[in-house]
Design a protein around this motif. Structure first.
Motif, PDB file in Angstrom:
ATOM      1  N   LEU B 190       0.849  -1.195   0.000  1.00  0.00           N
ATOM      2  CA  LEU B 190       0.000   0.000   0.000  1.00  0.00           C
ATOM      3  C   LEU B 190       0.883   1.242   0.000  1.00  0.00           C
ATOM      4  N   THR B 191       2.019   1.132   0.713  1.00  0.00           N
ATOM      5  CA  THR B 191       2.979   2.235   0.766  1.00  0.00           C
ATOM      6  C   THR B 191       3.470   2.562  -0.635  1.00  0.00           C
ATOM      7  N   LYS B 192       3.777   1.523  -1.393  1.00  0.00           N
ATOM      8  CA  LYS B 192       4.266   1.722  -2.765  1.00  0.00           C
ATOM      9  C   LYS B 192       3.230   2.522  -3.561  1.00  0.00           C
ATOM     10  N   LYS B 193       1.966   2.163  -3.387  1.00  0.00           N
ATOM     11  CA  LYS B 193       0.910   2.857  -4.134  1.00  0.00           C
ATOM     12  C   LYS B 193       0.758   4.301  -3.659  1.00  0.00           C
ATOM     13  N   LEU B 194       0.839   4.484  -2.342  1.00  0.00           N
ATOM     14  CA  LEU B 194       0.679   5.821  -1.787  1.00  0.00           C
ATOM     15  C   LEU B 194       1.797   6.736  -2.273  1.00  0.00           C
ATOM     16  N   ILE B 195       3.021   6.219  -2.219  1.00  0.00           N
ATOM     17  CA  ILE B 195       4.183   6.999  -2.644  1.00  0.00           C
ATOM     18  C   ILE B 195       4.037   7.384  -4.116  1.00  0.00           C
ATOM     19  N   HIS B 196       3.614   6.429  -4.896  1.00  0.00           N
ATOM     20  CA  HIS B 196       3.489   6.690  -6.324  1.00  0.00           C
ATOM     21  C   HIS B 196       2.401   7.720  -6.613  1.00  0.00           C
ATOM     22  N   LYS B 197       1.263   7.545  -5.984  1.00  0.00           N
ATOM     23  CA  LYS B 197       0.118   8.418  -6.295  1.00  0.00           C
ATOM     24  C   LYS B 197       0.359   9.860  -5.849  1.00  0.00           C
ATOM     25  N   HIS B 198       1.037  10.005  -4.714  1.00  0.00           N
ATOM     26  CA  HIS B 198       1.205  11.368  -4.181  1.00  0.00           C
ATOM     27  C   HIS B 198       2.615  11.904  -4.366  1.00  0.00           C
ATOM     28  N   ASN B 199       3.410  11.205  -5.184  1.00  0.00           N
ATOM     29  CA  ASN B 199       4.782  11.650  -5.469  1.00  0.00           C
ATOM     30  C   ASN B 199       5.569  11.946  -4.197  1.00  0.00           C
ATOM     31  N   LEU B 200       5.510  11.037  -3.272  1.00  0.00           N
ATOM     32  CA  LEU B 200       6.128  11.294  -1.979  1.00  0.00           C
ATOM     33  C   LEU B 200       7.652  11.197  -2.018  1.00  0.00           C
ATOM     34  N   MET B 201       8.225  10.693  -3.110  1.00  0.00           N
ATOM     35  CA  MET B 201       9.681  10.599  -3.187  1.00  0.00           C
ATOM     36  C   MET B 201      10.297  11.772  -3.957  1.00  0.00           C
ATOM     37  N   PRO B 526      14.716  -6.050 -13.089  1.00  0.00           N
ATOM     38  CA  PRO B 526      15.295  -4.936 -13.851  1.00  0.00           C
ATOM     39  C   PRO B 526      14.283  -4.142 -14.684  1.00  0.00           C
ATOM     40  N   TYR B 527      13.162  -4.744 -15.039  1.00  0.00           N
ATOM     41  CA  TYR B 527      12.169  -4.023 -15.848  1.00  0.00           C
ATOM     42  C   TYR B 527      11.033  -3.481 -14.990  1.00  0.00           C
ATOM     43  N   GLN B 528      11.071  -3.766 -13.689  1.00  0.00           N
ATOM     44  CA  GLN B 528      10.026  -3.304 -12.766  1.00  0.00           C
ATOM     45  C   GLN B 528       8.623  -3.690 -13.239  1.00  0.00           C
ATOM     46  N   ILE B 529       8.498  -4.918 -13.704  1.00  0.00           N
ATOM     47  CA  ILE B 529       7.174  -5.380 -14.118  1.00  0.00           C
ATOM     48  C   ILE B 529       6.533  -6.285 -13.063  1.00  0.00           C
ATOM     49  N   ILE B 530       7.267  -6.568 -11.993  1.00  0.00           N
ATOM     50  CA  ILE B 530       6.689  -7.437 -10.961  1.00  0.00           C
ATOM     51  C   ILE B 530       6.057  -6.578  -9.876  1.00  0.00           C
ATOM     52  N   ASP B 531       4.830  -6.880  -9.583  1.00  0.00           N
ATOM     53  CA  ASP B 531       4.094  -6.200  -8.525  1.00  0.00           C
ATOM     54  C   ASP B 531       3.770  -7.225  -7.451  1.00  0.00           C
ATOM     55  N   TRP B 532       4.342  -7.049  -6.259  1.00  0.00           N
ATOM     56  CA  TRP B 532       4.009  -7.965  -5.177  1.00  0.00           C
ATOM     57  C   TRP B 532       2.748  -7.447  -4.507  1.00  0.00           C
ATOM     58  N   VAL B 533       1.691  -8.229  -4.524  1.00  0.00           N
ATOM     59  CA  VAL B 533       0.485  -7.845  -3.785  1.00  0.00           C
ATOM     60  C   VAL B 533       0.244  -8.904  -2.720  1.00  0.00           C
ATOM     61  N   PRO B 534      -0.455  -8.559  -1.648  1.00  0.00           N
ATOM     62  CA  PRO B 534      -0.639  -9.565  -0.598  1.00  0.00           C
ATOM     63  C   PRO B 534      -1.478 -10.741  -1.096  1.00  0.00           C
ATOM     64  N   PRO B 535      -1.053 -11.966  -0.787  1.00  0.00           N
ATOM     65  CA  PRO B 535      -1.881 -13.116  -1.120  1.00  0.00           C
ATOM     66  C   PRO B 535      -3.075 -13.174  -0.178  1.00  0.00           C
ATOM     67  N   GLU B 536      -3.892 -14.189  -0.336  1.00  0.00           N
ATOM     68  CA  GLU B 536      -5.046 -14.347   0.537  1.00  0.00           C
ATOM     69  C   GLU B 536      -4.576 -14.340   1.997  1.00  0.00           C
ATOM     70  N   GLY B 537      -5.291 -13.598   2.811  1.00  0.00           N
ATOM     71  CA  GLY B 537      -4.890 -13.392   4.202  1.00  0.00           C
ATOM     72  C   GLY B 537      -4.580 -14.672   4.945  1.00  0.00           C
ATOM     73  N   GLY B 538      -3.549 -14.623   5.759  1.00  0.00           N
ATOM     74  CA  GLY B 538      -3.166 -15.801   6.517  1.00  0.00           C
ATOM     75  C   GLY B 538      -2.056 -16.578   5.852  1.00  0.00           C
ATOM     76  N   GLY B 539      -1.857 -16.393   4.561  1.00  0.00           N
ATOM     77  CA  GLY B 539      -0.821 -17.139   3.855  1.00  0.00           C
ATOM     78  C   GLY B 539       0.559 -16.560   4.087  1.00  0.00           C
ATOM     79  N   GLY B 540       1.582 -17.346   3.857  1.00  0.00           N
ATOM     80  CA  GLY B 540       2.949 -16.881   4.024  1.00  0.00           C
ATOM     81  C   GLY B 540       3.657 -17.698   5.083  1.00  0.00           C
TER      82      GLY B 540
END
Lengths: 317, 546, 256
Positions: B190-201, B526-540
């Protein structure tokens, strides 16, 4: 020690695990008597007529002509009250699990279930999903035991001879509260790997999906079920309910025959309890050989067709 | 229209790590003191608190002491106070002690700890403070009202691998909150999305990362001194790859051994798991492990960029704390105390915001002001150019760090701020991938990835859509195979990515069930095409004391 | 319809299992705990029955030290109405009769229509508690149940038998039933369920109030099973190998 082995009827003949229970009881020292209950009691007794037992007691009352928990637990209770046995032994079947605790509570005697062996220290039971073994002991004279499948072997039955003797029980309808219907079989949807005696398991070494039907042929020739390791399932070559391993099923058959399975730990934890492990793999260093009884180093694609042929020949001879 | 469960809370923390847990406890206390109350909840994707927590760790007790004025150090769930410390330079068979340990790398007065134990301990305190911790719930989307964050949506449960609903399907819930505090840890989704949307970097250095890989070893009784600390550099990483090893003595005769590898190496063939196995071939390390048994394995990335890589910390309705904000002291290799302090400072701002009913960016900006006048800034400013010096190799980095000690953190003694480049851009095309040709896995001391993964106690619901979204999978078989040789097979410490034969060609197979949630793929591809999103809750993973 | 679900907290399947200093059990301080997975199915079945019948109460009962409150709360979060915690004194109880007596002493006054248990616990795995309690409280009993149907004053259950056989049995209530794993799909707790669990009652019964003095059986020791395996290596051309395999199947393993 006077031991009473309670026998079980398996669709008309004596349950293999009852024979194993007799064999185990014979090792405990002391006199061994058997008890057969139900409409088929006489025939079951007959199956043990050439075995070294004191006698086989038969109980054939209409209220226990077929199994029910109320009736069976009451019958065994009455038999042991009248004849004062010290230990009551049976195979650890679904039926035993269903009524022996009733007897235990009726008489206040402990039930030590699913024993795999015993010695002077006590009875050995698996705990924590068989990761550990426990030595269980009892402080009382009379107790109930059940033996795990194949803990003892019917091959070890001590021959002799014994007769049967009918026993009158005191049962009335108010004691048997259940209404049982006839048992029935259901279409095998998923395969029941957990209770399969023989399993042939496929690993990556099978190389191609096209080679899988040959394994099913071998399974049929042996009367075995088919399972697989994870990579085979992941490749979509076989149904996922056949997966054995930490994220699949755990099995402990009499024979686990693996074909082209390397033996990664995730797979091994699902089958290392198997009584006999026979593995074929091209790689002499495959980890599966470390836990195996028989390590066949060879090309399974060559061996399987020839094995199928050889089994056919065996069958015909 | 799917009917979702909707919940309204006052404050929602995402991620039950040290930052959120400390923040929530501090917040409840501040509210009580000011005669207020508010409902506080924490979302945690793991099946229980601590299951996804991984660190070394050596904890600076500073933040815990501030949070629990009534407790002593003995009350904290540490393994042991640091009793002995070493710093070595390793060759492939020797260990050379550093002549002295610089004050900032000395861990005197700190404690060896397990982050899993610490977070579980904190979570119990949360329960007593009437803070609800929702385990098994993954935050997958931020809910907005125009440009204001007003809540978090959790992931659906019970969707099969084809996207269809299973019998136990339950749509994700919408949790509305006045303030959403993101404490998701390293490379939060979610942080990644927030940073991107609001140009926080904007105006900051790009964040740079490292990957920590570790194992716990159960040793024979009486053979491990708890509180023992050793760090090393050199072998097996050499001079061109940032990082080093750590060996900490835990309680109950457990060795805690790990390797941190900077995710800005040039050679796409670098495999942090293999580097770690190589570490164990060193005679000193090998002798330490003699007679022992591995009992756990895990891996997690770390934000290494330091002070100038910290994003803007708040927007309307949301704040960033802990590793999600990049509060890590790379030189001291410590971040837990900074995470906790950031959570506590955020709590102070939140308490004021609640009393004024103002959750705007400006009001929440008070948190950043507090941070800048706290010991977080004091500490991070002094090491603000630490990682960047290593762009010039090991000796360059050490020299820069040394000079930095004398100049309160200036780069090379005079530059206030060194720049750096994102790690995934530093990978060079076409380098050879035979770094591990002599590495043999014996299965007793050295393990292949598949075996190590077994020890990571990781599992996921198998019948779900893989949570690793590769946005342009064609690149894998064409461009990437050619240019970098599919480094995903190497940089993932969990054997998730595999190029498998597909007729005459190859295809990418994603063994998502092995994923330990380290986020390296999201960082390093290297191409930044991988997006890690949370799997179904409880997994990992279900880590216990990592 | 009043349903009691007996739940146990057991070491998780991923937990390390170091032995305690006397080697009589595992070192509990180093173990992580979870709800006994079979009990999860029993709980789900209870919740489904309550939903189908339309009214009633699902009460969770658990025996153990303070930490078992966690699994009681998990069950409450899924929809159970209240809990009863029977405190366990020092070490783990391993005598099924004694355990059953403890439960029975508390359950008897509440007059439950149904007692549901998982088929067995993943720790000691004695698999008897539900049936023992049923006998003590003069209830009907059944085990390995894969389907339940509530009728008027009765329950009709489908028991699993070996090898793909099944049997329907009708029993008068009250009844104590053990549930086969996999018969249903346990639900996830909802957020509101988790929040609401804090407010639900957990009655605590101290050890002295329920514990019996006598134990008829005990676990004296636990140990890691040793496998002394001798592996026979079979090599050679395919014909030689096949011949040896057939021999093994016929004479050693005896499956032909």
């Amino acid at each position: 020690m006077d031991i009473l082995v309670v026998l079980e009827d398996n669709h008309g003949s004596l349950h293999r695990m009852s024979k194993e229970a007799v064999a185990g009881a014979q090792k405990m020292g002391g006199t061994v008597t058997a008890l057969a209950i139900g409409g088929n009691a006489e025939a079951l007794a007959g199956e043990l007529s050439d075995i070294d037992l004191t006698e086989v007691i038969t109980v054939n009352h209409r209220l226990v002509s077929s199994y029910n928990a109320d009736g069976y637990s009451e019958v065994v209770k009455q038999v042991i009250e009248s004849e004062s046995y010290l230990s009551i032994v049976a195979g650890h079947t679904y039926q035993t699990r269903d009524y022996m605790p009733r007897l235990s509570a009726k008489r206040g005697i402990p039930f030590i279930p699913d024993i795999i062996s015993f010695d002077a220290d006590g009875f050995v039971k698996q705990v924590l999903n068989a990761k550990l073994n426990a030595i269980v002991s009892t402080s009382v004279e009379t107790f109930i035991l059940s033996f795990q499948s194949a803990a003892f072997s019917d091959e070890d039955l001590i021959p002799g001879s014994c007769a049967s003797r009918p026993f009158e029980v005191n049962l009335d309808a108010s004691m048997v509260r259940s209404e049982t219907e006839e048992p029935f079989q259901e279409d095998a949807g998923d395969v029941d790997l957990e209770s399969a005696e023989l399993i042939i398991s496929i690993g990556r070494g099978i190389e191609k999906e096209e080679n899988i039907p040959m394994v099913f042929e071998l399974a049929e020739a042996l009367g075995a079920e088919v399972s697989a390791s994870r990579p085979v399932v992941d490749s979509g070559w076989i149904e996922s309910f056949r997966q054995v391993g930490s994220s699949g099923q755990t099995v402990a058959p009499k024979l686990y025959f693996s074909l082209g399975i390397s033996g990664a730990i995730q797979h091994v934890v699902g089958m290392k309890g198997s009584k006999n492990i026979l593995s074929i793999n091209k790689d002499p260093d495959a980890p599966i050989f470390e836990i195996g009884d028989y390590a066949v180093v060879g090309d399974l694609l060559e061996i399987i067709p020839k094995l199928i042929e050889a089994l056919q020949t065996e069958k015909n001879s | 229209m799917i009917e979702r469960e909707a919940l309204e809370l006052d404050i929602l923390f995402v991620g039950a790590g040290p930052a959120s847990l400390a923040g929530a406890v501090h917040l409840k206390r501040l509210l009580r003191e000011s005669g207020q109350d508010a409902s506080v909840g924490i979302l945690e994707k793991a099946v229980e608190v601590g299951a996804h927590s991984l660190s070394g760790a050596i904890v600076d007790p500073r933040a815990l002491r501030e949070l629990f004025l009534d407790k002593n150090d003995q009350d904290f769930p540490f393994e042991a106070e640091v009793s002995e410390e070493h710093l070595y330079y390793l060759t492939d068979n020797k260990k050379i002690p550093f002549p002295f340990i610089p004050p900032s790398m000395n861990h005197h007065g700190c404690f060896v700890a397990s982050l899993g134990k610490l977070t579980r301990w904190l979570s119990e305190i949360c329960e007593n403070e009437d803070i609800d911790i929702f385990c098994g719930f993954a935050g997958t989307e931020l809910i907005y009202d125009e440009d204001r964050v007003i809540g978090v949506r959790t992931g659906d449960r019970g969707i099969d691998k084809n996207g269809a609903q299973k019998p136990q399907f339950e749509p994700g819930a919408d949790i509305y909150a006045k303030i959403v505090v993101l404490g998701e840890g390293t490379r939060g989704s979610l942080t990644k999305k927030l940073i991107h949307k609001h140009n926080l970097m904007d105006g900051r250095n790009p964040q740079v990362w490292a990957l920590g890989v570790k194992e716990l070893w159960q040793m024979p009784a009486g053979t491990v001194q708890s509180g023992y600390v050793a760090h090393s550099m050199g072998f097996p990483l050499g001079h061109d790859i940032f990082g080093g090893a750590f060996l900490y003595g835990m309680k109950n005769d457990i060795w805690n051994l790990g390797l941190v590898v900077g995710l800005d190496y040039k050679n796409p063939g670098v495999d942090s798991h293999h580097e770690f196995q190589n570490l164990k071939t060193h005679p000193w390390i090998r002798s330490k492990l003699e007679g022992g048994k591995v009992i756990a394995y895990g891996a997690k990335s770390l934000p290494e960029g330091g002070w100038y890589s910290i994003p803007k910390l708040s927007v309307n309705g949301a704040m960033l704390i802990g590793d999600s904000a990049g509060f890590l002291n790379g030189q001291r290799l410590k971040g837990i105390h900074l995470a906790m302090k950031s959570g506590m400072l955020a709590a102070e701002t939140i308490s004021i915001a609640l009393s004024e009913n103002n959750f705007t960016e400006i009001k929440l900006g008070d948190y950043e002001d507090r941070m800048k006048s706290s010991w977080i800034k004091d500490e991070l400013l002094k090491v603000r150019n630490f990682h960047q010096g290593f762009d010039h190799g090991l000796f360059g980095g050490l020299t820069n760090a040394g000079i930095g000690l004398l100049t309160a953190g200036r780069g090379w003694g005079f530059k206030d701020r060194l720049t750096s480049e994102a790690g995934h851009l530093q990978m060079e095309k076409g380098l050879k991938k035979d770094r591990y040709k002599d590495l043999q896995f014996d299965g007793t001391y050295l393990f292949d990835k598949v075996t190590d993964i077994y020890h990571s106690a990781t599992s996921h619901e198998e019948d779900q859509i893989p949570h690793l979204h590769v946005n342009e999978p064609d690149i894998c078989i064409t461009k990437c195979a050619e240019e970098y040789g599919n480094p995903c097979e190497n940089f993932c410490p969990a054997d998730v990515y595999e190029m498998v034969p597909d007729g005459e060609n190859q295809r990418l197979q994603i063994n998502f069930s092995n994923c330990v949630h380290c986020k390296t793929c999201d960082i390093m591809d290297p191409y930044q095409i991988i997006d890690w999103v949370p799997p179904e809750g409880g997994g990992g993973p279900t880590w216990i004391n990592l | 319809m009043k349903i009691a679900v007996l739940i146990k907290q057991v070491p998780g399947s991923e937990s390390p299992l170091p032995l305690n200093s006397t080697q009589t059990w595992v070192d509990e301080a180093q173990v992580t705990y979870t709800m006994n997975p079979p009990d999860n199915y029993a709980l789900e079945e209870a919740l489904l029955i309550k939903e189908k019948v339309g009214d009633g109460e699902v009460v969770l009962v658990s025996l153990g030290p303070e930490r078992v409150k966690k699994v009681i709360r998990e069950g409450l979060a899924k929809g159970a109405d209240r809990g009863i915690h029977l405190e366990e004194d020092s070490q783990i109880e391993t005598d099924p009769l004694s355990i059953a007596r403890s439960f029975a002493s508390v359950l008897q006054d509440e007059n439950f229509d149904l007692i549901l248990t998982g088929l067995q616990s993943d720790d000691t795995g004695m698999g008897q508690t539900g049936v023992l309690i049923g006998e003590f409280l003069e209830m009907t009993t059944a085990t390995l149940v894969v389907e339940t149907k509530i009728l008027n004053g009765q329950i009709r259950i489908k028991r699993e038998l070996e090898s793909g056989w099944f049997q329907w049995v009708k029993l008068p209530l009250p009844s104590s039933i053990s549930i086969q794993s996999g018969l249903n799909t346990p639900r996830y707790p909802s957020l509101k369920g988790i929040m609401g669990a804090k407010k639900k009652e957990i009655r605590v019964i101290s050890a002295s109030e329920h514990q019996s003095a006598t134990r008829a059986q005990a676990i004296d020791q636990v140990f890691v099973p040793q496998t002394t395996k001798k592996t026979e290596v079979i090599e050679g051309n395919a014909d030689t190998v096949v011949a040896r395999i057939v021999e093994i199947l016929k004479y050693d393993v005896k499956v032909l």
